[in-house]
Every structure is written in C-alpha cells, then in structure tokens.
Write an enzyme that holds these catalytic residues in place. Structure first.
Site, PDB file in Angstrom:
ATOM      1  N   ASP A 247       0.828  -1.211   0.000  1.00 33.02           N
ATOM      2  CA  ASP A 247       0.000   0.000   0.000  1.00 33.02           C
ATOM      3  C   ASP A 247       0.863   1.262   0.000  1.00 33.02           C
ATOM      4  O   ASP A 247       1.840   1.356   0.739  1.00 33.02           O
ATOM      5  CB  ASP A 247      -0.887   0.049   1.246  1.00 33.02           C
ATOM      6  CG  ASP A 247      -1.765  -1.181   1.415  1.00 33.02           C
ATOM      7  OD1 ASP A 247      -1.308  -2.284   1.071  1.00 33.02           O
ATOM      8  OD2 ASP A 247      -2.882  -1.030   1.915  1.00 33.02           O
TER       9      ASP A 247
ATOM     10  N   HIS B 176      -1.093   4.502  -0.509  1.00 37.58           N
ATOM     11  CA  HIS B 176      -2.113   5.375   0.086  1.00 37.58           C
ATOM     12  C   HIS B 176      -1.822   6.871  -0.054  1.00 37.58           C
ATOM     13  O   HIS B 176      -1.862   7.614   0.928  1.00 37.58           O
ATOM     14  CB  HIS B 176      -2.323   5.009   1.557  1.00 37.58           C
ATOM     15  CG  HIS B 176      -3.265   3.860   1.762  1.00 37.58           C
ATOM     16  ND1 HIS B 176      -4.570   3.875   1.316  1.00 37.58           N
ATOM     17  CD2 HIS B 176      -3.088   2.652   2.355  1.00 37.58           C
ATOM     18  CE1 HIS B 176      -5.156   2.737   1.624  1.00 37.58           C
ATOM     19  NE2 HIS B 176      -4.265   1.963   2.250  1.00 37.58           N
TER      20      HIS B 176
ATOM     21  N   ASP C 245      -4.164  -0.398  -3.318  1.00 35.83           N
ATOM     22  CA  ASP C 245      -4.293   0.726  -2.382  1.00 35.83           C
ATOM     23  C   ASP C 245      -3.276   1.819  -2.678  1.00 35.83           C
ATOM     24  O   ASP C 245      -2.506   2.246  -1.828  1.00 35.83           O
ATOM     25  CB  ASP C 245      -4.191   0.256  -0.927  1.00 35.83           C
ATOM     26  CG  ASP C 245      -5.487  -0.379  -0.433  1.00 35.83           C
ATOM     27  OD1 ASP C 245      -6.358  -0.683  -1.278  1.00 35.83           O
ATOM     28  OD2 ASP C 245      -5.638  -0.573   0.783  1.00 35.83           O
TER      29      ASP C 245
ATOM     30  N   ASP D 118      -6.322   7.137  -1.540  1.00 35.86           N
ATOM     31  CA  ASP D 118      -7.064   7.320  -0.283  1.00 35.86           C
ATOM     32  C   ASP D 118      -6.110   7.528   0.895  1.00 35.86           C
ATOM     33  O   ASP D 118      -4.958   7.123   0.884  1.00 35.86           O
ATOM     34  CB  ASP D 118      -7.999   6.142   0.028  1.00 35.86           C
ATOM     35  CG  ASP D 118      -9.289   6.184  -0.771  1.00 35.86           C
ATOM     36  OD1 ASP D 118      -9.671   7.279  -1.229  1.00 35.86           O
ATOM     37  OD2 ASP D 118      -9.920   5.123  -0.923  1.00 35.86           O
ATOM     38  N   ARG D 119      -6.666   8.162   1.927  1.00 37.22           N
ATOM     39  CA  ARG D 119      -5.956   8.444   3.182  1.00 37.22           C
ATOM     40  C   ARG D 119      -4.955   9.587   3.032  1.00 37.22           C
ATOM     41  O   ARG D 119      -5.042  10.592   3.696  1.00 37.22           O
ATOM     42  CB  ARG D 119      -5.240   7.201   3.725  1.00 37.22           C
ATOM     43  CG  ARG D 119      -6.152   6.073   4.137  1.00 37.22           C
ATOM     44  CD  ARG D 119      -6.942   6.434   5.366  1.00 37.22           C
ATOM     45  NE  ARG D 119      -7.571   5.286   5.987  1.00 37.22           N
ATOM     46  CZ  ARG D 119      -8.344   5.355   7.055  1.00 37.22           C
ATOM     47  NH1 ARG D 119      -8.597   6.515   7.621  1.00 37.22           N
ATOM     48  NH2 ARG D 119      -8.879   4.281   7.575  1.00 37.22           N
TER      49      ARG D 119
ATOM     50  N   ASN E 168      -8.548  -3.008  -2.107  1.00 38.87           N
ATOM     51  CA  ASN E 168      -9.925  -2.717  -1.699  1.00 38.87           C
ATOM     52  C   ASN E 168     -10.236  -1.228  -1.792  1.00 38.87           C
ATOM     53  O   ASN E 168     -11.405  -0.832  -1.865  1.00 38.87           O
ATOM     54  CB  ASN E 168     -10.186  -3.233  -0.276  1.00 38.87           C
ATOM     55  CG  ASN E 168      -9.294  -2.579   0.758  1.00 38.87           C
ATOM     56  OD1 ASN E 168      -8.070  -2.671   0.687  1.00 38.87           O
ATOM     57  ND2 ASN E 168      -9.886  -1.917   1.740  1.00 38.87           N
ATOM     58  N   HIS E 169      -9.201  -0.366  -1.813  1.00 41.67           N
ATOM     59  CA  HIS E 169      -9.437   1.074  -1.920  1.00 41.67           C
ATOM     60  C   HIS E 169      -9.547   1.553  -3.366  1.00 41.67           C
ATOM     61  O   HIS E 169      -9.814   2.732  -3.588  1.00 41.67           O
ATOM     62  CB  HIS E 169      -8.349   1.858  -1.193  1.00 41.67           C
ATOM     63  CG  HIS E 169      -8.635   2.005   0.267  1.00 41.67           C
ATOM     64  ND1 HIS E 169      -9.287   3.097   0.800  1.00 41.67           N
ATOM     65  CD2 HIS E 169      -8.384   1.183   1.307  1.00 41.67           C
ATOM     66  CE1 HIS E 169      -9.415   2.939   2.107  1.00 41.67           C
ATOM     67  NE2 HIS E 169      -8.875   1.785   2.444  1.00 41.67           N
TER      68      HIS E 169
ATOM     69  N   HIS F 157      -3.664  -8.439  -3.050  1.00 45.99           N
ATOM     70  CA  HIS F 157      -3.752  -7.357  -2.083  1.00 45.99           C
ATOM     71  C   HIS F 157      -4.184  -7.847  -0.710  1.00 45.99           C
ATOM     72  O   HIS F 157      -3.550  -7.551   0.301  1.00 45.99           O
ATOM     73  CB  HIS F 157      -4.718  -6.278  -2.554  1.00 45.99           C
ATOM     74  CG  HIS F 157      -4.848  -5.160  -1.566  1.00 45.99           C
ATOM     75  ND1 HIS F 157      -3.842  -4.244  -1.365  1.00 45.99           N
ATOM     76  CD2 HIS F 157      -5.825  -4.837  -0.679  1.00 45.99           C
ATOM     77  CE1 HIS F 157      -4.194  -3.399  -0.413  1.00 45.99           C
ATOM     78  NE2 HIS F 157      -5.397  -3.736   0.028  1.00 45.99           N
TER      79      HIS F 157
ATOM     80  N   ARG G  50     -12.405  -6.735   9.994  1.00 45.68           N
ATOM     81  CA  ARG G  50     -12.801  -5.559   9.234  1.00 45.68           C
ATOM     82  C   ARG G  50     -14.298  -5.502   8.969  1.00 45.68           C
ATOM     83  O   ARG G  50     -14.822  -4.462   8.574  1.00 45.68           O
ATOM     84  CB  ARG G  50     -12.082  -5.533   7.881  1.00 45.68           C
ATOM     85  CG  ARG G  50     -10.577  -5.490   7.967  1.00 45.68           C
ATOM     86  CD  ARG G  50      -9.973  -5.603   6.579  1.00 45.68           C
ATOM     87  NE  ARG G  50      -8.532  -5.762   6.628  1.00 45.68           N
ATOM     88  CZ  ARG G  50      -7.661  -4.765   6.594  1.00 45.68           C
ATOM     89  NH1 ARG G  50      -8.087  -3.532   6.517  1.00 45.68           N
ATOM     90  NH2 ARG G  50      -6.360  -5.005   6.631  1.00 45.68           N
TER      91      ARG G  50
ATOM     92  N   HIS H 113      -2.271  -4.735   2.464  1.00 46.70           N
ATOM     93  CA  HIS H 113      -3.572  -4.537   3.113  1.00 46.70           C
ATOM     94  C   HIS H 113      -3.526  -4.188   4.598  1.00 46.70           C
ATOM     95  O   HIS H 113      -4.488  -3.668   5.135  1.00 46.70           O
ATOM     96  CB  HIS H 113      -4.396  -5.813   2.902  1.00 46.70           C
ATOM     97  CG  HIS H 113      -5.865  -5.713   3.152  1.00 46.70           C
ATOM     98  ND1 HIS H 113      -6.628  -4.606   2.809  1.00 46.70           N
ATOM     99  CD2 HIS H 113      -6.744  -6.595   3.701  1.00 46.70           C
ATOM    100  CE1 HIS H 113      -7.891  -4.825   3.127  1.00 46.70           C
ATOM    101  NE2 HIS H 113      -7.984  -6.010   3.674  1.00 46.70           N
TER     102      HIS H 113
END
Length: 498
Positions: free
Chosen positions: A229, A231, A258, A261-262, A290-291, A339, A387, A414
């Site tokens: 990730d 991010h 990923d 995001d964030r 997943n993002h 991922h 989660r 992840h």
C-alpha cells in the site's frame, strides 16, 4: 464464589490496566492498547468504557468489524452510554453503512440533546444519507450506462501557452516526461488535464487487455520488486524510487493495490504509476486493492481530491479504470501476490481466479471480495473478519492453497505493520506495506520486497517516512469535508478521546 474483596481488587486492577491502555492509545500503539483493554475486560466485563475504548482502538487499525462488536457490547452493558453508540456509528460510517450509522448518532443525540458535537455529527450523517438517496434516485441502470472514457477526446483539449509543466509530445509517454512530471509534483505543481486524460485513458486500454490473474516471468539473474500500500503518500513513493531505482524493463515493479485514499497526494501517486505503465508496460504491474473502488474513494478522500485537483469527469474515469485492474499476479509460477488474502473455501485454483469477471465494483462476498479484503490470522482454520468484510484465514489455509496450486509463497499487503512487513504462517506468507508513518501517526516503517530469479528468495528492504504526508484526512468524519464542504479541522472533541 469469589469474595467481595477479590471483586473489588479486580475492579481496581482493571482501572489501572485501563489507564495503561489509554497511554498506549495516546502513543498510537493501538495493538498494545487493544491487548491491555482486553485484560481490563477480563477483570471487569461490566464496564462499558473498556469495551468502547477497545472499539476506538480497533477503529484506528481499520478493524471496523471488531469495533462494531465491541461498541455493541458497550451498549449492552450500559444502554445509556453515549460513546458506545458513537463508536459504533463511527465504525459504520467508515464502512460506508450510513443508514446504520444514522441510527446510532440519533441515539447519541437523544442521550446528549445539548451536546454540540453530537448535534454536528448527526447533521453530517443525515446529509450523507440524503446525498446517497439522491444518487440512488438519479442513478442510470447498469444496462444503460455508457463509458465516460468513450466521450473523452484528449487531443482536442487546448494547452494554454502559459502552461510550463510537463508535456507529452505526440502519443508516446517518455521517461523524460515522467521525470519532469514527478519534479513538478514535488514542487506542488499540477499536470495539465490534457496529459492527465491521456495517461489515464492509455492505462485503461492496457489494463483492459490483461487477465484477472497476470503471470509474470522474471528471467534468471534478473530481479523484481513488490511494493504494498502507498495510500497517497507521494513523497514516500519517490523515496522508494530513490532507494531502489525507477521502474524500467530491467528494474520492474508490482504495486499491490491501495495506491490512493488516506494520503493527500493520491492524484500525484496514481498519475505517476499510470505514467510509468504507459512509458513501459513491462516496467510496472498494478493490482487492485480494496481502496480502488467507488465506495472507499467516496469515504477516504480520493474522490474529493480528484474533484478538487482535476474534475468530476476524472472521478468517473478513475472509477472505470480501477475496475480494469487485475486482481492477482503470479511470479515465475511460484509466488502468488494479492492485495488482501485467501478464501472462505478450500480448493480454489488459479484458473478460478483467472475466470473472475472483475470489470465491476467489488462485491460484498465471493472470490473477488476475499482477494481484496481478507487477512491472515495466527491460529488455524477460518474466522470472521476483524474488518467486517472478507474473512481471516490460518496457516493451514495458506499451506493448502499453495499445495493445491504448486506455489511456494503468498505475498499480500492490506495491513499496516510496525516494521513495514511481517512474515507469518510458517514463512509461507509475507505482508508488505509501503506507506511509512501511515496517516502521519502510526510511526511504522515502510517496506518493499526484492526477488531475484531463479530462487526468488525474498529480500526485504525497510525504510522510514520522508516528510509529513499531510495524511490527517484519516480521522473520523474527515470525508464530510470532501463530500459536503463541512469544515473538519476543529479541535479534538470529547468523542475523539479515550
């Protein structure tokens, strides 16, 4: 039967442990805080605060399923404890379950009618639900939907004479262009929309032609790097390239989902990765995380960032391109890279993954969902996901999947890890995470893995964060600022404290 003295002693000891847990929480040691709250709960399970605080720590680790369970227990212990409802509502919001969150915030408001924070959060949640209902009402049926990509002609977009940024000459993305673009990004300059459209559209065309499971061949004597990730932490992405070299045919990479995001520089990250893909398709491979989905991008910042830096059309275009990303890769028929993780059933073959129709938003169950969302667990078998999506799987599940498919190793991402990586399941599974000091608060290292053929022994390289990535967007409700223009930089409020 325990004496009253023993009971009083347990209660006092539980309070001492809770204070230790609170200090660990404030130091951003959320895993340690969870363990300490669990010890306090063992001594006194009838204190709603312990359950709610542990729920908050789970939320910080994005373990929203566990957070909902703990917050629900806090509510069962004390139905009038407002933080229990608040914690559960926050976890529901983080999962995009706005209607469930609304019910909890209504209850917070009912318990604390004069609390300004409760009022504010309820209004924000009501606005989110209303917006979703409006979007559902105007949504075009899938059968009638047209690709936004087909409506874009980037050649017709004029580049103003005063534009001094990176330019693509003709249709070929060159290394010189990518270097200039990255330098511009480092200096907080934007790429012209004409070239951004070109990069994204050309990447879409390449990804569409790839299978859901991509086979990668690394010749003997050559190496291959897998990153986890990122991010939106652009400066840490640049650091990876400074440490390990730029992507090229001789120095290929796989970025394992990923990308966005964030962090506050998700647009810069995704355009950089896509530009390298356009420059040399075999220099960089990209997997879906997943993002890379509409629901996550709406909540965790990418959608708002794209709308602010580019346009609404790009929001739709990125959503389309993310649906084209492959779901998994296999290196030299030996290393399986995905991922999230593995599956709720045994017997899944690589051919089953190749057969997945991935050109859609991720479903809430099934193979595609599990590839993107699942996590390893330290004990055998399978369990519910912390989660709230996917599942947890043990070493026996990993071992059987590898045996069934004649593979040696699973590499996945992840999950944030203190050292940037973790080796689990008897050495048969490695988690790699490449966003150091995740969300500007976790204090973790980043890592990437270098494999050299033919033995493909993993060489793990760790690194620290470069500069602040302005990732404060990760706090609860930050996304309301992007979705609805609500100011989100107020002082911490009561509910953001343990």
């Amino acid at each position: 039967m325990p004496s009253m003295e023993n009971g009083s002693s347990d209660v006092s000891r539980a309070e001492e442990i809770k204070l230790q847990a609170n200090e660990a929480f404030k130091a951003h040691k959320y895993g340690q805080a969870i363990d300490l709250y669990a010890r306090a709960i063992e001594l006194n399970a009838q204190n709603a605060v312990y359950w709610a605080n542990r729920a908050f720590a789970h939320t910080k680790l994005e373990e929203y399923g566990s957070a909902i369970q703990d917050a629900t227990k806090a509510i069962e212990v004390d139905p009038k404890y407002s933080k229990g409802y608040y914690r559960r509502g926050a976890a529901y919001l983080a999962m995009g379950k706005f209607k469930e969150a609304l019910k909890d915030f209504q209850q917070v408001k009912k318990i604390c009618p004069n609390d300004p924070d409760a009022t504010k959060k309820l209004k924000e949640c009501e606005k989110a639900v209303m917006k979703l209902k409006f979007e559902e009402a105007i949504a075009v049926p899938e059968s009638e939907r047209h690709s936004v990509a087909d409506s874009i002609d980037y050649h017709s977009i004029e580049v103003e004479p005063q534009y001094s940024g990176a330019k693509i000459e003709g249709d070929v993305v060159t290394l010189d262009f990518v270097k200039k673009m990255m330098d511009d990004f480092k200096n907080q300059k934007c790429l012209h929309k004409r070239y951004a459209f070109q990069i994204v559209l050309q990447t879409r065309e390449m990804l569409q032609s790839q299978p859901s499971l991509v086979d990668i061949n690394v010749p003997d004597g050559s190496h291959f790097t897998v990153c986890g990730d990122v991010h939106g932490q652009f400066y840490d992405l640049i650091n990876i390239f400074e440490l390990n070299g730029l992507p090229s045919e001789e120095n290929p990479y796989l970025f394992n989902g990923d990308f966005v995001d964030r962090g506050s520089f998700s647009v810069e990250v995704i355009l950089t990765l896509f530009a390298f893909k356009c420059m040399c398709p075999s220099a960089i491979y990209l997997a879906r995380g997943n993002h890379e989905s509409k629901s996550m991008n709406k909540i965790y910042g990418f959608e708002g960032e794209v709308r602010s830096k580019l346009s609404e059309t790009f929001v739709e275009l990125f959503a389309e391109v993310f649906c084209c990303l492959p779901l998994a890769h296999v290196i030299n028929e030996k290393v399986f890279v995905v991922h999230g993780g593995l599956f709720s059933v045994d017997g899944v073959k690589l051919s089953d993954i190749r057969a997945i129709d991935r050109f859609c938003e991720p479903p809430e169950e099934g193979l595609m969902c599990e590839l993107l969302w699942s996590d390893p667990q330290p004990f055998p078998g399978r369990g519910p996901s912390k989660r709230g999506v996917g599942l947890s799987f043990g070493a026996d599940v990993t071992r059987k999947f590898l045996q069934d498919n004649n593979l040696d190793l699973v590499v996945r991402s992840h999950e944030v890890k203190d050292e940037g990586y973790e080796i689990e399941h008897d050495g048969k599974l490695i988690t790699v995470f490449s966003a150091p000091n995740y969300c500007d608060q976790m204090g973790n290292k980043g890592a990437f893995i270098c494999f050299e053929a033919p033995d493909l022994k993993p060489n793990i390289v760790t690194f620290s964060a470069m500069v602040s990535s302005l990732c404060c967007l990760s706090c609860h409700f930050f996304f309301f600022g992007y979705m609805f223009g609500v100011k989100t930089d107020q002082e911490p409020f009561l509910y953001e404290e343990v």
